[in-house]
Design a protein around this motif. Structure first.
Motif, PDB file in Angstrom:
ATOM      1  N   ILE A  55       0.840  -1.203   0.000  1.00  0.00           N
ATOM      2  CA  ILE A  55       0.000   0.000   0.000  1.00  0.00           C
ATOM      3  C   ILE A  55       0.873   1.252   0.000  1.00  0.00           C
ATOM      4  CG2 ILE A  55      -1.584   1.369   1.430  1.00  0.00           C
ATOM      5  CD1 ILE A  55      -2.804  -1.437   2.279  1.00  0.00           C
ATOM      6  N   CYS A  56       1.913   1.247   0.827  1.00  0.00           N
ATOM      7  CA  CYS A  56       2.795   2.419   0.912  1.00  0.00           C
ATOM      8  C   CYS A  56       3.536   2.667  -0.398  1.00  0.00           C
ATOM      9  CB  CYS A  56       3.787   2.254   2.053  1.00  0.00           C
ATOM     10  SG  CYS A  56       3.031   2.434   3.680  1.00  0.00           S
ATOM     11  N   ARG A  57       3.912   1.610  -1.088  1.00  0.00           N
ATOM     12  CA  ARG A  57       4.610   1.794  -2.371  1.00  0.00           C
ATOM     13  C   ARG A  57       3.681   2.464  -3.383  1.00  0.00           C
ATOM     14  NH1 ARG A  57       7.684  -2.463  -6.330  1.00  0.00           N
ATOM     15  NH2 ARG A  57       8.604  -0.855  -7.634  1.00  0.00           N
ATOM     16  N   GLN A  59       0.777   4.302  -2.547  1.00  0.00           N
ATOM     17  CA  GLN A  59       0.238   5.579  -2.063  1.00  0.00           C
ATOM     18  C   GLN A  59       1.308   6.607  -1.649  1.00  0.00           C
ATOM     19  OE1 GLN A  59      -3.123   6.206  -1.980  1.00  0.00           O
ATOM     20  NE2 GLN A  59      -3.461   4.193  -2.873  1.00  0.00           N
ATOM     21  N   PHE A  60       2.449   6.117  -1.152  1.00  0.00           N
ATOM     22  CA  PHE A  60       3.464   7.020  -0.587  1.00  0.00           C
ATOM     23  C   PHE A  60       4.872   6.661  -1.077  1.00  0.00           C
ATOM     24  CE2 PHE A  60       0.120   6.092   2.578  1.00  0.00           C
ATOM     25  CZ  PHE A  60      -0.539   7.309   2.561  1.00  0.00           C
ATOM     26  N   PRO A  61       5.085   6.598  -2.395  1.00  0.00           N
ATOM     27  CA  PRO A  61       6.398   6.188  -2.897  1.00  0.00           C
ATOM     28  C   PRO A  61       7.489   7.163  -2.447  1.00  0.00           C
ATOM     29  CG  PRO A  61       5.072   7.119  -4.665  1.00  0.00           C
ATOM     30  CD  PRO A  61       4.180   7.004  -3.466  1.00  0.00           C
ATOM     31  N   GLY A  62       8.648   6.594  -2.107  1.00  0.00           N
ATOM     32  CA  GLY A  62       9.794   7.419  -1.752  1.00  0.00           C
ATOM     33  C   GLY A  62       9.770   8.023  -0.359  1.00  0.00           C
ATOM     34  N   GLU A  63       8.752   7.712   0.429  1.00  0.00           N
ATOM     35  CA  GLU A  63       8.643   8.274   1.785  1.00  0.00           C
ATOM     36  C   GLU A  63       9.468   7.448   2.779  1.00  0.00           C
ATOM     37  OE1 GLU A  63       7.110  10.955   2.899  1.00  0.00           O
ATOM     38  OE2 GLU A  63       5.770  11.509   1.261  1.00  0.00           O
ATOM     39  N   ILE A  64       9.745   8.050   3.926  1.00  0.00           N
ATOM     40  CA  ILE A  64      10.359   7.339   5.047  1.00  0.00           C
ATOM     41  C   ILE A  64       9.232   6.649   5.799  1.00  0.00           C
ATOM     42  CG2 ILE A  64      11.584   7.608   7.236  1.00  0.00           C
ATOM     43  CD1 ILE A  64      12.970  10.067   5.935  1.00  0.00           C
ATOM     44  N   LEU A  65       9.396   5.353   6.081  1.00  0.00           N
ATOM     45  CA  LEU A  65       8.340   4.575   6.730  1.00  0.00           C
ATOM     46  C   LEU A  65       8.734   4.196   8.154  1.00  0.00           C
ATOM     47  CD1 LEU A  65       7.419   2.058   3.886  1.00  0.00           C
ATOM     48  CD2 LEU A  65       6.413   4.304   4.353  1.00  0.00           C
ATOM     49  N   SER A  66       7.827   4.429   9.067  1.00  0.00           N
ATOM     50  CA  SER A  66       7.995   4.001  10.451  1.00  0.00           C
ATOM     51  C   SER A  66       6.837   3.073  10.796  1.00  0.00           C
ATOM     52  CB  SER A  66       8.003   5.217  11.383  1.00  0.00           C
ATOM     53  OG  SER A  66       8.142   4.795  12.723  1.00  0.00           O
ATOM     54  N   PHE A  67       7.133   1.765  10.822  1.00  0.00           N
ATOM     55  CA  PHE A  67       6.116   0.756  11.110  1.00  0.00           C
ATOM     56  C   PHE A  67       6.064   0.477  12.596  1.00  0.00           C
ATOM     57  CE2 PHE A  67       4.650  -1.784   7.278  1.00  0.00           C
ATOM     58  CZ  PHE A  67       4.879  -0.760   6.383  1.00  0.00           C
ATOM     59  N   ARG A  68       4.856   0.156  13.081  1.00  0.00           N
ATOM     60  CA  ARG A  68       4.649  -0.242  14.464  1.00  0.00           C
ATOM     61  C   ARG A  68       3.806  -1.506  14.490  1.00  0.00           C
ATOM     62  NH1 ARG A  68       5.406   5.482  13.903  1.00  0.00           N
ATOM     63  NH2 ARG A  68       6.271   6.261  15.824  1.00  0.00           N
ATOM     64  N   SER A  69       4.222  -2.458  15.327  1.00  0.00           N
ATOM     65  CA  SER A  69       3.505  -3.725  15.450  1.00  0.00           C
ATOM     66  C   SER A  69       3.552  -4.175  16.896  1.00  0.00           C
ATOM     67  CB  SER A  69       4.162  -4.784  14.555  1.00  0.00           C
ATOM     68  OG  SER A  69       3.597  -6.057  14.800  1.00  0.00           O
ATOM     69  N   ASP A  70       2.494  -4.861  17.329  1.00  0.00           N
ATOM     70  CA  ASP A  70       2.507  -5.421  18.682  1.00  0.00           C
ATOM     71  C   ASP A  70       2.981  -6.873  18.666  1.00  0.00           C
ATOM     72  OD1 ASP A  70       0.306  -6.875  17.783  1.00  0.00           O
ATOM     73  OD2 ASP A  70      -1.141  -5.676  18.876  1.00  0.00           O
ATOM     74  N   SER A  71       3.494  -7.325  17.527  1.00  0.00           N
ATOM     75  CA  SER A  71       4.040  -8.677  17.419  1.00  0.00           C
ATOM     76  C   SER A  71       5.551  -8.628  17.648  1.00  0.00           C
ATOM     77  CB  SER A  71       3.750  -9.277  16.038  1.00  0.00           C
ATOM     78  OG  SER A  71       4.471 -10.482  15.881  1.00  0.00           O
ATOM     79  N   LYS A  72       5.973  -9.063  18.830  1.00  0.00           N
ATOM     80  CA  LYS A  72       7.408  -9.103  19.134  1.00  0.00           C
ATOM     81  C   LYS A  72       8.143  -9.986  18.136  1.00  0.00           C
ATOM     82  CE  LYS A  72       8.294  -8.125  23.994  1.00  0.00           C
ATOM     83  NZ  LYS A  72       9.041  -6.907  23.742  1.00  0.00           N
ATOM     84  N   LEU A  73       7.526 -11.099  17.768  1.00  0.00           N
ATOM     85  CA  LEU A  73       8.149 -12.027  16.830  1.00  0.00           C
ATOM     86  C   LEU A  73       8.475 -11.328  15.509  1.00  0.00           C
ATOM     87  CD1 LEU A  73       8.955 -14.955  15.926  1.00  0.00           C
ATOM     88  CD2 LEU A  73       6.638 -15.091  15.021  1.00  0.00           C
ATOM     89  N   VAL A  74       7.496 -10.673  14.919  1.00  0.00           N
ATOM     90  CA  VAL A  74       7.693 -10.008  13.631  1.00  0.00           C
ATOM     91  C   VAL A  74       8.758  -8.917  13.741  1.00  0.00           C
ATOM     92  CG1 VAL A  74       6.587  -8.531  11.892  1.00  0.00           C
ATOM     93  CG2 VAL A  74       5.411 -10.565  12.732  1.00  0.00           C
ATOM     94  N   VAL A  75       8.669  -8.087  14.757  1.00  0.00           N
ATOM     95  CA  VAL A  75       9.638  -7.005  14.930  1.00  0.00           C
ATOM     96  C   VAL A  75      11.044  -7.569  15.119  1.00  0.00           C
ATOM     97  CG1 VAL A  75      10.334  -5.081  16.419  1.00  0.00           C
ATOM     98  CG2 VAL A  75       7.928  -5.357  15.770  1.00  0.00           C
TER      99      VAL A  75
END
Length: 128
Positions: A55-57, A59-75
């Motif tokens: 989605i970000c690619r 809608q928001f190409p070239g932007e700096i992305l800061s993702f947040r997740s409550d999944s410790k495993l994924v992070v």
């Protein structure tokens, strides 16, 4: 910088799954509730990140992305850039490939209560 909150949910484990994506960008918010099919809970969490990067690619190409997740495993897997798990390894590779389209991609673990919006969207996707 674009803030992206992701969550995966399943009904059963494995079970019918959904991804919830909540994006804060340029003073606006965007919500996505996407069915994922039958997955484990952890797989749904990884797929939520992958869908959000897609989605970000778009809608928001070239932007700096800061993702947040409550999944410790994924992070942890993304931060360490490593997993022995044969199911998660190709998902990590997809995340890395998709993240390469952005100048910076950060991921941060947050407590579940700070991710309630994405959680609600993921649960809604299960019923679609």
């Amino acid at each position: 910088m674009i803030e992206v909150y992701t969550d995966g949910a399943t009904s059963g484990n494995p079970g019918v799954s959904g991804a919830g994506i909540y994006i804060k960008a340029n003073g606006s918010t965007y919500e996505y509730s996407l069915p994922l099919g039958v997955l484990s809970n952890h797989e749904a969490e990884f797929h939520a990140v992958i869908k959000a990067l897609e989605i970000c690619r778009e809608q928001f190409p070239g932007e700096i992305l800061s993702f947040r997740s409550d999944s410790k495993l994924v992070v942890d897997v993304i931060e360490k850039d490593f997993t022995k798990n044969k199911t998660f390894s190709p998902l990590l590779e997809k995340i890395k490939e998709k993240a390469n389209h952005f100048p910076y991609f950060f991921v941060k673990w947050i407590p579940e209560k700070q991710n309630s919006h994405a959680d609600q969207l993921a649960r809604k996707a299960i019923h679609k």
